[in-house]
Design a protein around this motif. Structure first.
Motif, short mmCIF file in Angstrom:
data_model
loop_
_atom_site.label_atom_id
_atom_site.label_comp_id
_atom_site.label_asym_id
_atom_site.label_seq_id
_atom_site.Cartn_x
_atom_site.Cartn_y
_atom_site.Cartn_z
N SER A 90 -6.98 23.17 -36.52
CA SER A 90 -7.81 24.27 -35.55
C SER A 90 -8.79 24.71 -36.47
O SER A 90 -9.46 25.96 -35.97
CB SER A 90 -6.83 25.07 -35.13
OG SER A 90 -6.25 26.17 -36.11
N GLY A 91 -9.24 24.21 -37.56
CA GLY A 91 -10.16 24.65 -38.57
C GLY A 91 -9.59 25.67 -39.72
O GLY A 91 -8.26 25.38 -39.88
N SER A 146 -13.19 20.22 -33.59
CA SER A 146 -12.82 21.60 -33.78
C SER A 146 -14.06 22.44 -33.95
O SER A 146 -13.83 23.62 -33.60
CB SER A 146 -12.19 21.28 -35.30
OG SER A 146 -11.87 22.80 -35.63
N ASN A 147 -15.11 22.01 -34.41
CA ASN A 147 -16.50 22.71 -34.59
C ASN A 147 -16.73 23.00 -33.12
O ASN A 147 -17.41 24.22 -32.91
CB ASN A 147 -17.67 22.05 -35.43
CG ASN A 147 -17.41 21.99 -37.12
OD1 ASN A 147 -16.40 22.72 -37.39
ND2 ASN A 147 -17.84 21.18 -37.62
N ASP A 150 -14.54 25.69 -31.75
CA ASP A 150 -14.82 27.03 -32.63
C ASP A 150 -16.06 27.60 -31.76
O ASP A 150 -16.18 28.88 -31.78
CB ASP A 150 -14.83 26.90 -33.94
CG ASP A 150 -13.75 26.69 -34.70
OD1 ASP A 150 -12.58 26.66 -34.23
OD2 ASP A 150 -13.87 26.08 -36.05
N GLU A 153 -15.05 28.78 -28.50
CA GLU A 153 -14.39 30.18 -28.59
C GLU A 153 -15.20 31.29 -28.89
O GLU A 153 -15.05 32.40 -28.50
CB GLU A 153 -13.23 29.91 -29.44
CG GLU A 153 -12.31 31.13 -29.88
CD GLU A 153 -11.11 31.16 -28.92
OE1 GLU A 153 -10.62 32.15 -29.22
OE2 GLU A 153 -10.83 30.10 -28.30
N HIS A 154 -16.09 31.22 -29.83
CA HIS A 154 -16.98 32.12 -30.26
C HIS A 154 -18.00 32.63 -28.88
O HIS A 154 -18.14 34.03 -28.77
CB HIS A 154 -17.99 31.58 -31.43
CG HIS A 154 -18.93 32.62 -31.95
ND1 HIS A 154 -18.43 34.01 -32.55
CD2 HIS A 154 -20.41 32.73 -31.79
CE1 HIS A 154 -19.57 34.52 -32.55
NE2 HIS A 154 -20.72 33.98 -32.28
#
Length: 158
Positions: A90-91, A146-147, A150, A153-154
């Protein structure tokens, strides 16, 4: 936790395997116990089979902060911590560890191939491509996904 009779996914098996590794590193499992449980984890077909492997081990502690910290980890009450796809992909540090492992393996197999080619006096079939190629492609796809997660999510949090 989903019903014990439901089929588990690769990510669920990998998450249990990672959890077993943490328990072995903490000294709760001997190496032979770890090996046995790890083999059973990757052979497991259902959530019930996975839950049996961690039933006698302490539950993982959530390490999150912020709003998500108040949400318990899925299936934590049965000893299964779903840590994202591919056992924690997940990073963060695990993303780079996966690439480091790939690079180390690539260096080793390429060194073996070069040494055997030099030793035989001819250029041998480039078999390392079958080791490092698919693995690298999967890692690249996971890194891109994943990027994107992310970034999503951000955006969702801001």
């Amino acid at each position: 936790m989903p019903d014990p009779h439901l089929r588990a996914a690769d990510a669920d098996r990998a998450a249990v395997a990672a959890q077993l590794g943490e328990h072995m590193a903490a000294g709760r499992l001997r190496v032979d116990e770890y090996d046995d449980r790890l083999a059973r984890a990757y052979a497991a077909r259902t959530y019930g089979e996975l839950a049996e492997l961690t039933a006698d081990l302490p539950r993982p502690v959530a390490r999150q902060t912020g709003p998500a910290a108040s949400t318990p980890a899925p299936w934590a009450h049965h000893g299964i911590a779903h840590a994202g796809s591919w056992g924690g992909w997940s990073g963060g540090p695990s993303r780079y560890a996966a690439w480091r492992n790939w690079l180390a393996t690539a260096v080793i197999v390429l060194t073996v191939w070069i040494a055997t080619s030099i030793g035989s006096g001819e250029l041998l079939y480039p078999w390392p491509i079958w080791v490092i190629g698919p693995w690298g492609a999967v890692l690249l796809a996971q890194t891109i996904a994943s990027n994107r997660r992310d970034d999503d999510e951000h955006r969702r949090l801001t």
